[in-house]
Scaffold this active site. Structure first.
Site, PDB file in Angstrom:
ATOM      1  N   GLY A 240       7.663   4.077 -34.144  1.00  0.00           N
ATOM      2  CA  GLY A 240       6.509   3.417 -34.745  1.00  0.00           C
ATOM      3  C   GLY A 240       5.309   3.298 -33.841  1.00  0.00           C
ATOM      4  N   GLU A 274      12.580   6.176 -30.696  1.00  0.00           N
ATOM      5  CA  GLU A 274      12.507   7.180 -31.759  1.00  0.00           C
ATOM      6  C   GLU A 274      11.056   7.524 -32.116  1.00  0.00           C
ATOM      7  OE1 GLU A 274      14.583   5.237 -34.885  1.00  0.00           O
ATOM      8  OE2 GLU A 274      16.555   5.423 -33.960  1.00  0.00           O
ATOM      9  N   PRO A 275      10.285   8.081 -31.196  1.00  0.00           N
ATOM     10  CA  PRO A 275       8.902   8.433 -31.515  1.00  0.00           C
ATOM     11  C   PRO A 275       8.811   9.694 -32.357  1.00  0.00           C
ATOM     12  CG  PRO A 275       9.426   9.153 -29.304  1.00  0.00           C
ATOM     13  CD  PRO A 275      10.651   8.426 -29.817  1.00  0.00           C
ATOM     14  N   GLY A 276       7.871   9.732 -33.263  1.00  0.00           N
ATOM     15  CA  GLY A 276       7.597  10.942 -34.036  1.00  0.00           C
ATOM     16  C   GLY A 276       6.108  11.221 -34.027  1.00  0.00           C
ATOM     17  N   ARG A 277       5.366  10.326 -34.692  1.00  0.00           N
ATOM     18  CA  ARG A 277       3.915  10.444 -34.751  1.00  0.00           C
ATOM     19  C   ARG A 277       3.296  10.535 -33.353  1.00  0.00           C
ATOM     20  NH1 ARG A 277       0.851   7.796 -38.909  1.00  0.00           N
ATOM     21  NH2 ARG A 277       2.713   6.526 -39.260  1.00  0.00           N
ATOM     22  N   TYR A 317      -2.206   5.903 -48.333  1.00  0.00           N
ATOM     23  CA  TYR A 317      -2.374   4.723 -47.497  1.00  0.00           C
ATOM     24  C   TYR A 317      -3.828   4.294 -47.313  1.00  0.00           C
ATOM     25  CZ  TYR A 317       2.255   6.317 -45.874  1.00  0.00           C
ATOM     26  OH  TYR A 317       3.546   6.740 -45.807  1.00  0.00           O
ATOM     27  N   CYS A 344      -6.343  17.353 -59.569  1.00  0.00           N
ATOM     28  CA  CYS A 344      -6.790  16.580 -60.736  1.00  0.00           C
ATOM     29  C   CYS A 344      -6.369  15.120 -60.615  1.00  0.00           C
ATOM     30  CB  CYS A 344      -6.237  17.198 -62.005  1.00  0.00           C
ATOM     31  SG  CYS A 344      -6.919  18.824 -62.345  1.00  0.00           S
ATOM     32  N   GLU A 345      -6.824  14.460 -59.577  1.00  0.00           N
ATOM     33  CA  GLU A 345      -6.593  13.042 -59.345  1.00  0.00           C
ATOM     34  C   GLU A 345      -7.839  12.469 -58.672  1.00  0.00           C
ATOM     35  OE1 GLU A 345      -3.910  11.291 -60.170  1.00  0.00           O
ATOM     36  OE2 GLU A 345      -2.444  12.879 -60.600  1.00  0.00           O
ATOM     37  N   TYR A 373       3.249  13.577 -40.560  1.00  0.00           N
ATOM     38  CA  TYR A 373       3.221  13.164 -41.966  1.00  0.00           C
ATOM     39  C   TYR A 373       2.156  13.911 -42.747  1.00  0.00           C
ATOM     40  CZ  TYR A 373       6.126   9.662 -39.829  1.00  0.00           C
ATOM     41  OH  TYR A 373       7.115   9.056 -39.108  1.00  0.00           O
TER      42      TYR A 373
END
Length: 559
Positions: A240, A274-277, A317, A344-345, A373
């Protein structure tokens, strides 16, 4: 901006390679990643936490591209996974199974079985029922399952409410009173080794206080377990760690966290993070092209060829990304602009009410800090193929994932032949009117190859007889069908021109391996099943090496 994405003579470069030059060879939109930036982030983490000799487990959910994962694994990192699919990806990328931790609230029996068979480090258990399911499957396999209990410490991580995971109203983890009961029960269960404790309080966290507060609660709980004779080996504090998405923001202070948690890490317990970003987020960008400019009453709309299906974070987000032109311009629009996609949004946007330099249709735009992500949350919404991915190292670059084609949009779909698909006078085709095939040659033998993983072809022998005819069909020495396999990358079935099925053919196997590689069914190294047994293959450029099954019933002397 950073030293890895920078302007040279008013043109944006990734490391030492011109993005404009890459875009002449790779269709936009595409993702681009800096090799050196990823390595720098890994080294920063290792240095900051070196006093603990930690196990750093890269969170595959951030970006599971196999090339990026192989690079990360080569620096000694483990993997944090949340599904059987991610376990498959992690193993393919070369993460050792003994460095893989498995989190997630909904592990299925098949996924648990797969993880036990692969001997992962441990499961982060999120419910009492999950623990019982692991016990049951471990007993059937005659294995011991190592588990850690994920605690919900009821801590507000001060991040977006969609990505906070450590409050009591969240689905993740187990409250302390219930966790104590589970630890006691688990210590008595045969086949279960309780080896650790885990927490993960959220994503994109920018300060250390939530971690310290959560760890203080965990420390008290661990001491309590120790007094009751329950000794643990691993303290997994999750990930995180936030990154900077705005120009003046700072990354998460990992050095400060490392220093301040020292009194909270019990002696004898190995730290896991547990790093990802943090590893890939700032190292990637989404390159897109301006298609049209559209004037509204109060603002300008810049319509680009990337959409929310390619990068959903702003839509999901309200996330902010730095966006810059690939060709630098000092001009600005008089009005603020919305940078939007073709989906189309109304939520299909990358920026709203933002000042942006004046550019023309056909020019390139870089959406920065998109390495995490981005592609992992992409989709085929609105019938849009997923985009290509590129890796840059110094002044070299590689295409590490091809853009999908329209063919991929229907791959895997099956139209049942026994369904009555008609209305009035309109009749729909019950099966595809055409099937894509490849013709390949290996050391003098030629073969027709088809991807039959969805079992569209039922009458295999009859099809082989028709297609392999030299004068009336396509003509070949055999028909090779690539089908699904439970414990291999694929199952190769090979049929002779007379319709008979062969157990194995070395030249055919080489063609099958290269076909599977080119079609992204398998990687450069693969294992596939045949009627004669498993075959291992390695592809390097245009060369294919295979290791066939050992000979049997071999007689040295024949009279």
């Amino acid at each position: 901006m950073n030293s890895f994405f920078h302007y040279q003579e008013n043109s944006l470069f990734c490391e030492e390679k011109s993005i404009e030059e890459i875009a002449t060879k790779v269709e936009t939109p595409f993702y681009i990643y800096s090799y050196s930036y990823i390595i720098q982030n890994i080294q920063q983490l290792k240095k900051a936490f070196s006093r603990y000799n930690p196990l750093i487990c890269y969170s595959l959910k951030a970006n599971p591209n196999i090339t990026l994962c192989r690079i990360i694994a080569s620096y000694g990192l483990g993997a944090d996974i949340v599904s059987g699919g991610e376990l498959y990806q992690a193993l393919k990328a070369g993460f050792p199974s003994e460095k893989i931790v498995y989190s997630g609230v909904g592990k299925t029996p098949d996924e648990i079985k797969y993880a036990l068979e692969k001997n992962i480090l441990f499961f982060n258990v999120e419910s009492e029922q999950e623990l019982q399911e692991i016990k049951k499957i471990a007993e059937k396999l005659n294995k011991r399952a190592k588990v850690s209990i994920r605690i919900n410490p009821d801590i507000d991580a001060n991040t977006h409410h969609y990505i906070t995971t450590g409050k009591k109203e969240n689905k993740f983890g187990i409250p302390f009173p219930q966790a104590e009961k589970i630890y006691k029960e688990a210590s008595k269960i045969s086949g279960i080794d309780t080896v650790g404790i885990h927490m993960h309080i959220g994503s994109q966290i920018k300060n250390v206080e939530p971690y310290l507060e959560a760890l203080q609660r965990l420390k008290i709980f661990i001491d309590k377990l120790t007094r009751k004779g329950i000794n643990l080996s691993y303290l997994d504090i999750g990930g995180g760690f936030g990154i900077n998405y705005r120009e003046k923001e700072e990354k998460f202070p990992i050095e400060e966290l490392s220093e301040k948690i020292a009194p909270l890490v019990p002696p004898g317990m190995r730290l896991i993070i547990e790093p990802g970003r943090y590893i890939v987020g700032n190292a990637g960008a989404l390159i897109t092209k301006l298609i049209y400019k559209k004037s509204g009453k109060r603002k300008e709309f810049l319509i680009v060829d990337a959409g929310m299906n390619d990068l959903i974070r702003p839509s999901l987000y309200g996330a902010y990304h730095r966006i810059i032109p690939v060709k630098k311009s000092l001009k600005k629009y008089g009005k603020k602009v919305d940078i939007v996609g073709p989906i189309c949004e109304s939520t299909d946007f990358f920026a709203q009410n933002r000042q942006f330099p004046a550019i023309e249709s056909g020019e390139l735009i870089a959406i920065l800090d998109a390495g995490a992500y981005g592609v992992s949350m992409s989709s085929n919404y609105n019938g849009r193929p997923r985009v290509a991915e590129v890796l840059v190292k110094n002044d070299n670059w590689w295409l590490i994932k091809q853009k999908e084609s329209y063919w991929n949009l229907t791959q895997g779909q099956i139209v049942p032949t026994d369904v009555n698909l008609y209305h009035r006078e309109i009749m729909l085709p019950a099966s595809p009117s055409s099937i894509e095939f490849w013709k390949m040659e290996g050391a003098g033998n030629d073969f027709i190859l088809l991807d039959n993983r969805d079992e569209i072809i039922k009458k295999r022998a009859e099809l082989a007889q028709k297609l392999c005819q030299r004068k009336k069909g396509i003509g070949a020495d055999g028909l090779i069908l690539i089908e699904r396999a439970k414990q291999a990358d694929f199952f190769m079935r090979i049929f002779n021109p007379d319709g008979s099925e062969a157990e194995m053919c070395g030249n055919g196997a080489r063609c099958a391996a290269r076909f599977a590689y080119l079609k992204k069914i398998a990687g450069e190294e693969c294992t596939f099943q045949t009627l004669a047994g498993p075959i291992k293959a390695r592809i390097k450029e245009n060369k294919v090496k295979i290791k066939m099954s050992d000979p049997f019933d071999f007689k040295k002397e024949v009279k």
